[in-house]
Design an enzyme around this catalytic site. Structure first.
Site, PDB file in Angstrom:
ATOM      1  N   ARG A 196      -5.778  -0.783 -80.143  1.00 33.62           N
ATOM      2  CA  ARG A 196      -6.737   0.265 -79.823  1.00 33.62           C
ATOM      3  C   ARG A 196      -6.116   1.609 -80.188  1.00 33.62           C
ATOM      4  NH1 ARG A 196      -6.599  -3.200 -75.336  1.00 33.62           N
ATOM      5  NH2 ARG A 196      -8.545  -4.346 -74.964  1.00 33.62           N
TER       6      ARG A 196
ATOM      7  N   LYS B  96      -6.002   0.133 -72.005  1.00 35.07           N
ATOM      8  CA  LYS B  96      -7.327   0.209 -71.392  1.00 35.07           C
ATOM      9  C   LYS B  96      -7.476  -0.763 -70.226  1.00 35.07           C
ATOM     10  CE  LYS B  96     -12.169  -0.519 -72.670  1.00 35.07           C
ATOM     11  NZ  LYS B  96     -13.078  -0.880 -73.788  1.00 35.07           N
TER      12      LYS B  96
ATOM     13  N   HIS C 200     -11.796   1.725 -84.186  1.00 31.77           N
ATOM     14  CA  HIS C 200     -12.123   0.464 -83.519  1.00 31.77           C
ATOM     15  C   HIS C 200     -12.714  -0.548 -84.491  1.00 31.77           C
ATOM     16  CE1 HIS C 200     -11.720  -0.944 -79.434  1.00 31.77           C
ATOM     17  NE2 HIS C 200     -12.802  -1.681 -79.583  1.00 31.77           N
TER      18      HIS C 200
ATOM     19  N   ARG D  10     -10.020  -2.801 -85.619  1.00 34.32           N
ATOM     20  CA  ARG D  10      -9.707  -3.827 -84.614  1.00 34.32           C
ATOM     21  C   ARG D  10     -10.684  -4.999 -84.748  1.00 34.32           C
ATOM     22  NH1 ARG D  10      -7.306  -4.458 -79.534  1.00 34.32           N
ATOM     23  NH2 ARG D  10      -8.582  -5.419 -77.912  1.00 34.32           N
TER      24      ARG D  10
ATOM     25  N   TYR E 287     -16.439 -12.574 -80.955  1.00 29.58           N
ATOM     26  CA  TYR E 287     -16.097 -12.754 -82.365  1.00 29.58           C
ATOM     27  C   TYR E 287     -16.506 -14.131 -82.867  1.00 29.58           C
ATOM     28  CZ  TYR E 287     -13.481  -8.502 -81.608  1.00 29.58           C
ATOM     29  OH  TYR E 287     -13.134  -7.217 -81.295  1.00 29.58           O
TER      30      TYR E 287
END
Length: 608
Positions: free
Chosen positions: A365, A392, A457, A460, A492
């Protein structure tokens, strides 16, 4: 003209003035000291000069008198008013450089180490000299408190007595000087970009709210401050403050939380939905959901705590918060990712090159990337691993580090100034790089690669998509990305569902055979119902063989017989099948060719 009597205090100041001039290599004979002595005797010494009004102090226009006053300020013999310094005395930094020569050299060296040019460093020194003069201390004896207080007083004076551009210029120089002073070991507290202090404005707005209502809501904010991260608190406080102000204006009958009714919530929901954003447009659904969700949680918890000022009943429900869309993660395809990496590797910006490579190949991140420290790389066995700090989800982890990334990091650390006091890996001019630096670096590389907007992002998401497409397990992807639950990783699997893909490609050739089979059968073939022609054999004759389907099972297809499992043929049809195989080969019909090859192979096996 009568000669002024000698004053011991004045003589002590003149002796110190002469000594500093000589130490700096300046002329210090009677032509300099006599006018200075006369001036001090005339105004009553340093204390007399300090008692002069601002206008009288600024009226000193003589070069020799001005030089003496500047020296007295920098040497600490008098305390200058911020307004006096705001009106001029630009030579203060020059004089302070030879009065405090040792610290000036140290200041300039540290400024150069953290990346400031000599010109910028001199301008910073000029600002520091004025701040020290306002604080009444030597520049090397400033503290965080005195630096902040004197800087604020000086900026306010420049804004009041000078042009707005002067305030901006001074603020810019002090912003850089703060980093230099910190890494020089003068002031404590990591230098950060400071937003305007709105505490007074917030306090005034809460004062407009009925006392009991304000006490309950502010008490809730303080309770949340104990358990939540500091970054979450501004949103909670602002949301509840705006709700309280709306009640004060639109529902004055509500003086405490227990006075709230469902009708108030419904009216406030409409107010939030119609409220403009900073650009004058409508708030996004996500922003509306964030505000209403924060209010709902607050009222729900106040009810659970059952305090003296608790809601009388349940006021908000899950349906009051807009349902947000659940889009799949945005990623860039393999071709675009290749262009991005290639553009990064030829970039002349070392930070942009490192940021793109790291984000694309580790899945960090943006905050995790910026929180890396110089000791984040550890060696375990023969391999290097990257220690990703608490991020996070309040967890840290180790991920394998590619040797090429290790080389990039080593090159970056080798350029790191030795005087930096902070352990952060990514710093610029003595300050930590912020999220905007990463975003701008990525945008620059994406533009050079001929791509559109690419966000940190997205890289990522791209790594996770690439990994799952190439067979990496969901458990390994979850560990790599630092997910707390598999539910976060399963998103995903929606992008690249291996089970669906495997099953699809397993039957795709059979499906393709339906479309590649001959569109017409020979004239003697049966129609759609395929009536039984040879009941005694329980077979139905076809153009190139027989259908062995049981009599009780009818068939509604006419053109897929050769690919059907019930299709049977005999040696007498071999010439026809060979011609059809050759025709399929000439036309490049791969699926159809396989069908007839299989039939002919089966005939040969039966004959043998």
């Amino acid at each position: 003209m009568a000669r002024l009597a000698r004053d011991p205090e004045v003589e002590a100041v003149i002796d110190a003035y002469r000594a500093d001039l000589i130490a700096a290599g300046h002329f210090a004979e009677n032509e300099v000291t006599s006018p200075a002595r006369a001036f001090l005797l005339r105004v009553g010494g340093p204390a007399g000069w300090s008692r002069l009004s601002l206008e009288q102090q600024c009226a000193v226009v003589g070069a020799r008198e001005s030089a003496l006053v500047t020296w007295m300020i920098t040497a600490g013999h008098v305390r200058a008013r911020p307004a006096f310094l705001a009106r001029g005395y630009q030579r203060l930094g020059q004089v302070a450089a030879w009065v405090h020569s040792d610290f000036h050299q140290r200041f300039m060296q540290v400024a150069a180490d953290v990346g400031f040019t000599p010109k910028v460093a001199e301008l910073q020194w000029w600002a520091v000299a004025k701040v020290a003069a306002v604080a009444g201390v030597a520049p090397g004896r400033l503290t965080r408190a005195t630096f902040d207080t004197a800087s604020r007083e000086l900026i306010e004076a420049v804004e009041r007595y000078g042009a707005r551009s002067g305030r901006i210029t001074l603020s810019t120089r002090l912003y850089g000087a703060e980093a230099t002073l910190y890494h020089a070991g003068v002031i404590d507290g990591e230098p950060r970009k400071r937003a305007p202090n709105q505490a007074a404005v917030r306090q005034q707005e809460w004062a407009r709210v009925p006392a009991r209502l304000a006490e309950t809501l502010q008490g809730y904010v303080e309770q949340m401050r104990v358990v939540l991260r500091p970054g979450s608190m501004p949103h909670i406080e602002r949301t509840l403050r705006e709700f309280a102000l709306w009640l004060s204006d639109e529902a004055p009958e509500v003086t405490a939380v227990r006075d709230l009714r469902r009708a108030h919530i419904e009216r406030y929901k409409r107010h939030v939905a119609q409220k403009p954003n900073l650009r004058g447009g409508r708030l996004s659904k996500r922003t509306i959901a964030g505000e209403l969700s924060t209010l709902r949680i607050c009222l729900e918890r106040l009810g659970e705590w059952d305090g003296e000022d608790a809601p009388a009943r349940t006021l908000m429900f899950p349906g009051d918060v807009p349902k947000l869309d659940d889009p799949l993660p945005r990623f860039i395809d393999d071709g675009a990712a290749k262009k991005l990496i290639q553009a990064a590797r030829v970039s002349e910006d070392p930070f942009a090159r490192l940021a793109v490579e790291f984000l694309a190949r580790t899945g960090l991140r943006r905050g995790e990337f910026l929180d890396l420290k110089i000791d984040s790389v550890v060696q375990i066995g023969a391999a290097y691993w990257l220690h990703v700090p608490l991020g996070k989800l309040r967890t840290d982890r180790y991920i394998p580090l590619h040797p090429q990334l290790k080389e990039l990091l080593d090159a970056w650390v080798a350029r790191r100034p030795a005087s930096l006091r902070e352990p952060w890996l990514f710093m610029d001019h003595g300050r930590r790089l912020g999220p905007e630096s990463v975003r701008q670096a990525l945008l620059k590389i994406a533009e050079q690669a001929g791509l559109g907007t690419v966000t940190p992002h997205q890289l990522r998401h791209t790594l996770a998509t690439q990994a799952i497409n190439r067979g990496m397990s969901l458990e390994a992807i979850a560990a790599l990305l630092g997910h707390k639950s598999m539910r976060m990783t399963m998103v995903y699997a929606k992008i690249a569902n291996r089970t669906v893909a495997d099953e699809y490609f397993k039957v795709s050739e059979q499906v393709e055979a339906l479309y590649d089979a001959p569109k017409q059968l020979p004239p003697d073939a049966e129609g759609s119902e395929m009536r039984k022609l040879r009941a005694e054999m329980h077979r139905r004759m076809l153009g190139n063989g027989y259908c062995a389907r049981p009599v009780g099972l009818d068939c509604h297809f006419e053109t897929i017989c050769e690919s059907c499992t019930y299709f049977q043929t005999t040696h007498e049809f071999k010439p026809t099948l060979e011609r059809q195989r050759d025709d399929a080969a000439d036309k490049g019909q791969v699926a159809r060719l396989k069908i007839f090859d299989g039939l002919l192979t089966r005939l040969e096996q039966q004959a043998s």
